[in-house]
Motif scaffolding. Structure first.
Motif, PDB file in Angstrom:
ATOM      1  N   ILE A  14      16.192  11.527  -9.719  1.00  0.00           N
ATOM      2  CA  ILE A  14      16.849  11.466  -8.407  1.00  0.00           C
ATOM      3  C   ILE A  14      16.805  10.032  -7.879  1.00  0.00           C
ATOM      4  O   ILE A  14      17.772   9.560  -7.264  1.00  0.00           O
ATOM      5  N   GLY A  15      15.716   9.325  -8.136  1.00  0.00           N
ATOM      6  CA  GLY A  15      15.671   7.912  -7.748  1.00  0.00           C
ATOM      7  C   GLY A  15      16.755   7.113  -8.436  1.00  0.00           C
ATOM      8  O   GLY A  15      17.427   6.283  -7.812  1.00  0.00           O
ATOM      9  N   TYR A  16      16.949   7.368  -9.719  1.00  0.00           N
ATOM     10  CA  TYR A  16      18.024   6.700 -10.482  1.00  0.00           C
ATOM     11  C   TYR A  16      19.393   7.020  -9.889  1.00  0.00           C
ATOM     12  O   TYR A  16      20.223   6.118  -9.688  1.00  0.00           O
ATOM     13  N   LEU A  17      19.629   8.294  -9.586  1.00  0.00           N
ATOM     14  CA  LEU A  17      20.914   8.685  -8.998  1.00  0.00           C
ATOM     15  C   LEU A  17      21.123   8.032  -7.635  1.00  0.00           C
ATOM     16  O   LEU A  17      22.256   7.673  -7.275  1.00  0.00           O
ATOM     17  N   GLU A  18      20.046   7.877  -6.875  1.00  0.00           N
ATOM     18  CA  GLU A  18      20.160   7.218  -5.577  1.00  0.00           C
ATOM     19  C   GLU A  18      20.609   5.760  -5.728  1.00  0.00           C
ATOM     20  O   GLU A  18      21.418   5.264  -4.936  1.00  0.00           O
ATOM     21  N   PHE A  19      20.094   5.079  -6.746  1.00  0.00           N
ATOM     22  CA  PHE A  19      20.525   3.701  -6.982  1.00  0.00           C
ATOM     23  C   PHE A  19      21.992   3.652  -7.394  1.00  0.00           C
ATOM     24  O   PHE A  19      22.728   2.737  -7.001  1.00  0.00           O
ATOM     25  N   LEU A  20      22.438   4.623  -8.174  1.00  0.00           N
ATOM     26  CA  LEU A  20      23.857   4.674  -8.529  1.00  0.00           C
ATOM     27  C   LEU A  20      24.718   4.907  -7.290  1.00  0.00           C
ATOM     28  O   LEU A  20      25.800   4.310  -7.154  1.00  0.00           O
ATOM     29  N   GLU A  21      24.252   5.770  -6.387  1.00  0.00           N
ATOM     30  CA  GLU A  21      24.992   6.010  -5.144  1.00  0.00           C
ATOM     31  C   GLU A  21      25.013   4.762  -4.269  1.00  0.00           C
ATOM     32  O   GLU A  21      26.033   4.445  -3.636  1.00  0.00           O
ATOM     33  N   LEU A  22      23.893   4.050  -4.223  1.00  0.00           N
ATOM     34  CA  LEU A  22      23.862   2.799  -3.462  1.00  0.00           C
ATOM     35  C   LEU A  22      24.867   1.803  -4.025  1.00  0.00           C
ATOM     36  O   LEU A  22      25.555   1.105  -3.270  1.00  0.00           O
ATOM     37  N   LYS A  23      24.973   1.743  -5.346  1.00  0.00           N
ATOM     38  CA  LYS A  23      25.922   0.818  -5.957  1.00  0.00           C
ATOM     39  C   LYS A  23      27.353   1.216  -5.622  1.00  0.00           C
ATOM     40  O   LYS A  23      28.194   0.355  -5.314  1.00  0.00           O
ATOM     41  N   LYS A  24      27.650   2.521  -5.670  1.00  0.00           N
ATOM     42  CA  LYS A  24      28.994   2.986  -5.286  1.00  0.00           C
ATOM     43  C   LYS A  24      29.311   2.608  -3.846  1.00  0.00           C
ATOM     44  O   LYS A  24      30.419   2.145  -3.534  1.00  0.00           O
ATOM     45  N   ASN A  25      28.347   2.809  -2.958  1.00  0.00           N
ATOM     46  CA  ASN A  25      28.543   2.443  -1.554  1.00  0.00           C
ATOM     47  C   ASN A  25      28.769   0.949  -1.399  1.00  0.00           C
ATOM     48  O   ASN A  25      29.604   0.505  -0.595  1.00  0.00           O
ATOM     49  N   ALA A  26      28.024   0.152  -2.170  1.00  0.00           N
ATOM     50  CA  ALA A  26      28.179  -1.303  -2.095  1.00  0.00           C
ATOM     51  C   ALA A  26      29.564  -1.730  -2.572  1.00  0.00           C
ATOM     52  O   ALA A  26      30.201  -2.608  -1.967  1.00  0.00           O
ATOM     53  N   VAL A  33       0.831  -1.205   0.000  1.00  0.00           N
ATOM     54  CA  VAL A  33       0.000   0.000   0.000  1.00  0.00           C
ATOM     55  C   VAL A  33       0.863   1.251   0.000  1.00  0.00           C
ATOM     56  O   VAL A  33       0.541   2.254  -0.648  1.00  0.00           O
ATOM     57  N   LEU A  34       1.978   1.206   0.721  1.00  0.00           N
ATOM     58  CA  LEU A  34       2.867   2.363   0.810  1.00  0.00           C
ATOM     59  C   LEU A  34       3.483   2.666  -0.553  1.00  0.00           C
ATOM     60  O   LEU A  34       3.822   1.756  -1.313  1.00  0.00           O
ATOM     61  N   ASN A  35       3.629   3.925  -0.853  1.00  0.00           N
ATOM     62  CA  ASN A  35       4.117   4.348  -2.168  1.00  0.00           C
ATOM     63  C   ASN A  35       5.449   5.073  -2.032  1.00  0.00           C
ATOM     64  O   ASN A  35       5.529   6.111  -1.372  1.00  0.00           O
ATOM     65  N   TYR A  36       6.487   4.524  -2.645  1.00  0.00           N
ATOM     66  CA  TYR A  36       7.814   5.156  -2.670  1.00  0.00           C
ATOM     67  C   TYR A  36       8.216   5.332  -4.122  1.00  0.00           C
ATOM     68  O   TYR A  36       8.888   4.494  -4.712  1.00  0.00           O
ATOM     69  N   GLY A  37       7.776   6.450  -4.697  1.00  0.00           N
ATOM     70  CA  GLY A  37       8.009   6.706  -6.109  1.00  0.00           C
ATOM     71  C   GLY A  37       9.478   6.778  -6.482  1.00  0.00           C
ATOM     72  O   GLY A  37       9.862   6.372  -7.588  1.00  0.00           O
ATOM     73  N   GLY A  38      10.300   7.278  -5.580  1.00  0.00           N
ATOM     74  CA  GLY A  38      11.732   7.352  -5.858  1.00  0.00           C
ATOM     75  C   GLY A  38      12.345   5.983  -6.044  1.00  0.00           C
ATOM     76  O   GLY A  38      13.221   5.789  -6.893  1.00  0.00           O
ATOM     77  N   TYR A  39      11.877   5.008  -5.262  1.00  0.00           N
ATOM     78  CA  TYR A  39      12.387   3.632  -5.398  1.00  0.00           C
ATOM     79  C   TYR A  39      11.874   2.994  -6.680  1.00  0.00           C
ATOM     80  O   TYR A  39      12.660   2.473  -7.484  1.00  0.00           O
ATOM     81  N   THR A  40      10.554   3.022  -6.880  1.00  0.00           N
ATOM     82  CA  THR A  40       9.987   2.292  -8.008  1.00  0.00           C
ATOM     83  C   THR A  40      10.419   2.883  -9.345  1.00  0.00           C
ATOM     84  O   THR A  40      10.843   2.161 -10.253  1.00  0.00           O
ATOM     85  N   GLU A  41      10.329   4.220  -9.476  1.00  0.00           N
ATOM     86  CA  GLU A  41      10.737   4.830 -10.742  1.00  0.00           C
ATOM     87  C   GLU A  41      12.258   4.881 -10.865  1.00  0.00           C
ATOM     88  O   GLU A  41      12.803   4.826 -11.976  1.00  0.00           O
ATOM     89  N   GLY A  42      12.941   4.987  -9.734  1.00  0.00           N
ATOM     90  CA  GLY A  42      14.403   4.965  -9.764  1.00  0.00           C
ATOM     91  C   GLY A  42      14.929   3.626 -10.246  1.00  0.00           C
ATOM     92  O   GLY A  42      15.839   3.558 -11.083  1.00  0.00           O
ATOM     93  N   TRP A  43      14.342   2.527  -9.736  1.00  0.00           N
ATOM     94  CA  TRP A  43      14.748   1.188 -10.189  1.00  0.00           C
ATOM     95  C   TRP A  43      14.438   0.994 -11.663  1.00  0.00           C
ATOM     96  O   TRP A  43      15.247   0.455 -12.416  1.00  0.00           O
ATOM     97  N   ALA A  44      13.254   1.427 -12.090  1.00  0.00           N
ATOM     98  CA  ALA A  44      12.875   1.256 -13.489  1.00  0.00           C
ATOM     99  C   ALA A  44      13.796   2.059 -14.408  1.00  0.00           C
ATOM    100  O   ALA A  44      14.180   1.583 -15.483  1.00  0.00           O
ATOM    101  N   THR A  45      14.162   3.264 -13.995  1.00  0.00           N
ATOM    102  CA  THR A  45      15.071   4.082 -14.801  1.00  0.00           C
ATOM    103  C   THR A  45      16.475   3.482 -14.798  1.00  0.00           C
ATOM    104  O   THR A  45      17.158   3.467 -15.833  1.00  0.00           O
ATOM    105  N   TYR A  46      16.907   2.986 -13.667  1.00  0.00           N
ATOM    106  CA  TYR A  46      18.190   2.285 -13.578  1.00  0.00           C
ATOM    107  C   TYR A  46      18.202   1.092 -14.530  1.00  0.00           C
ATOM    108  O   TYR A  46      19.180   0.861 -15.261  1.00  0.00           O
ATOM    109  N   SER A  47      17.102   0.322 -14.570  1.00  0.00           N
ATOM    110  CA  SER A  47      16.996  -0.814 -15.481  1.00  0.00           C
ATOM    111  C   SER A  47      17.044  -0.365 -16.942  1.00  0.00           C
ATOM    112  O   SER A  47      17.686  -1.002 -17.787  1.00  0.00           O
ATOM    113  N   GLU A  48      16.345   0.717 -17.226  1.00  0.00           N
ATOM    114  CA  GLU A  48      16.340   1.260 -18.582  1.00  0.00           C
ATOM    115  C   GLU A  48      17.744   1.647 -19.021  1.00  0.00           C
ATOM    116  O   GLU A  48      18.176   1.313 -20.134  1.00  0.00           O
ATOM    117  N   MET A  49      18.458   2.364 -18.167  1.00  0.00           N
ATOM    118  CA  MET A  49      19.817   2.793 -18.508  1.00  0.00           C
ATOM    119  C   MET A  49      20.743   1.584 -18.680  1.00  0.00           C
ATOM    120  O   MET A  49      21.601   1.555 -19.563  1.00  0.00           O
TER     121      MET A  49
END
Length: 268
Positions: free
Chosen positions: A223-235, A129-145
């Motif tokens: 910004i969601g996409y950039l957050e996933f890139l930052e998470l990957k750098k941290n990982a 039910v909870l909506n986190y647009g930054g995660y869902t659209e960020g992941w989808a944009t990350y996948s697209e790239m």
């Protein structure tokens, strides 16, 4: 609309047409089974994809008032009835680079895969039910790239197209903030885009109207996409030699939609 009769026909095909099925693997995330069929009941072509016991349906038709492709969110108790709508013909679906990346965003491994994968973990229903647009659209944009590098393009070509897409999306996000935070008028937006070589005023007006109609929409994507890139750098930094793409992707998908500070806390 995917009718019950259509669903029955699809299940019949899955059980009785093994010779039509071709197996392949993409991104190392899951095995897929896919084929195209013509449904005599509603006179439509469908692209059928099966993964993890879920059936994903892409119906190939012409939409008059929607975007080129859209993932359709389903009820949590109908997770096995997934659908993506698009406005393109079958030939263009298979051959066009732009639609290849769009389906990576909307379908696999973007929205559709992320939703089905997370549902397979049987999360608490409140998480659906909870909506986190930054995660869902960020992941989808990350996948697209990411999908550019799995296309038929050379690595150099893929890099150019991917970075161009990233830059354009970034410009839209900046314009979004300029319009809705700084109060840009059309002339301000035009001056901004002219700076980056986008000079067709009719196109700029269309972009302006699009952003006006949906405040802060592009920030979820970029910004969601950039957050996933930052998470990957941290990982990469924290996991060192133990880092793999598979481990990173599984980790962020296992957490599921959440704010990025929560995701970091679970990952590291």
């Amino acid at each position: 609309r995917i009718t019950d009769l259509t669903m029955q026909f699809i299940y019949f095909l899955v059980k009785n047409n093994e010779l039509m099925i071709r197996n392949f693997t993409v991104y190392g995330l899951a095995n897929l089974v896919t084929f195209v069929f013509w449904n005599l009941y509603d006179k439509q072509f469908y692209l059928l994809i099966i993964s993890n016991n879920a059936i994903f349906i892409i119906w190939i038709r012409l939409f008059e008032i929607t975007c080129q492709c859209i993932y359709i969110v389903v009820l949590i108790f109908h997770i096995q009835k997934q659908a993506i709508g698009n406005d393109i013909g079958y030939t263009r679906l298979l051959d066009n680079r732009r639609f290849f990346t769009t389906f990576a965003h909307e379908g696999y491994p973007g929205h559709l895969y992320q939703n089905v994968y997370y549902a397979s973990l049987h999360p608490n229903p409140i998480r659906c039910v909870l909506n986190y647009g930054g995660y869902t659209e960020g992941w989808a944009t990350y996948s697209e790239m990411m999908s550019y590098y799995f296309s038929t393009l050379t690595k150099e070509q893929a890099t150019i197209f991917q970075r161009n897409s990233s830059v354009i999306l970034g410009l839209y996000a900046l314009a979004d903030m300029g319009i809705h935070y700084d109060g840009w008028k059309l002339a301000d937006a035009a001056a901004f885009f002219h700076t980056y070589g986008i000079t067709d005023d009719a196109t700029i007006e269309d972009i302006y109207d699009l952003i006006i109609a949906d405040p802060a929409n592009y920030l979820k994507y970029y910004i969601g996409y950039l957050e996933f890139l930052e998470l990957k750098k941290n990982a990469v930094d924290k996991w060192g030699d133990n880092f793999t793409q598979m481990r990173f992707h599984k980790a962020v998908l296992d957490v599921g939609p959440a704010s990025f500070d929560v995701i970091r806390a679970y990952l590291f």
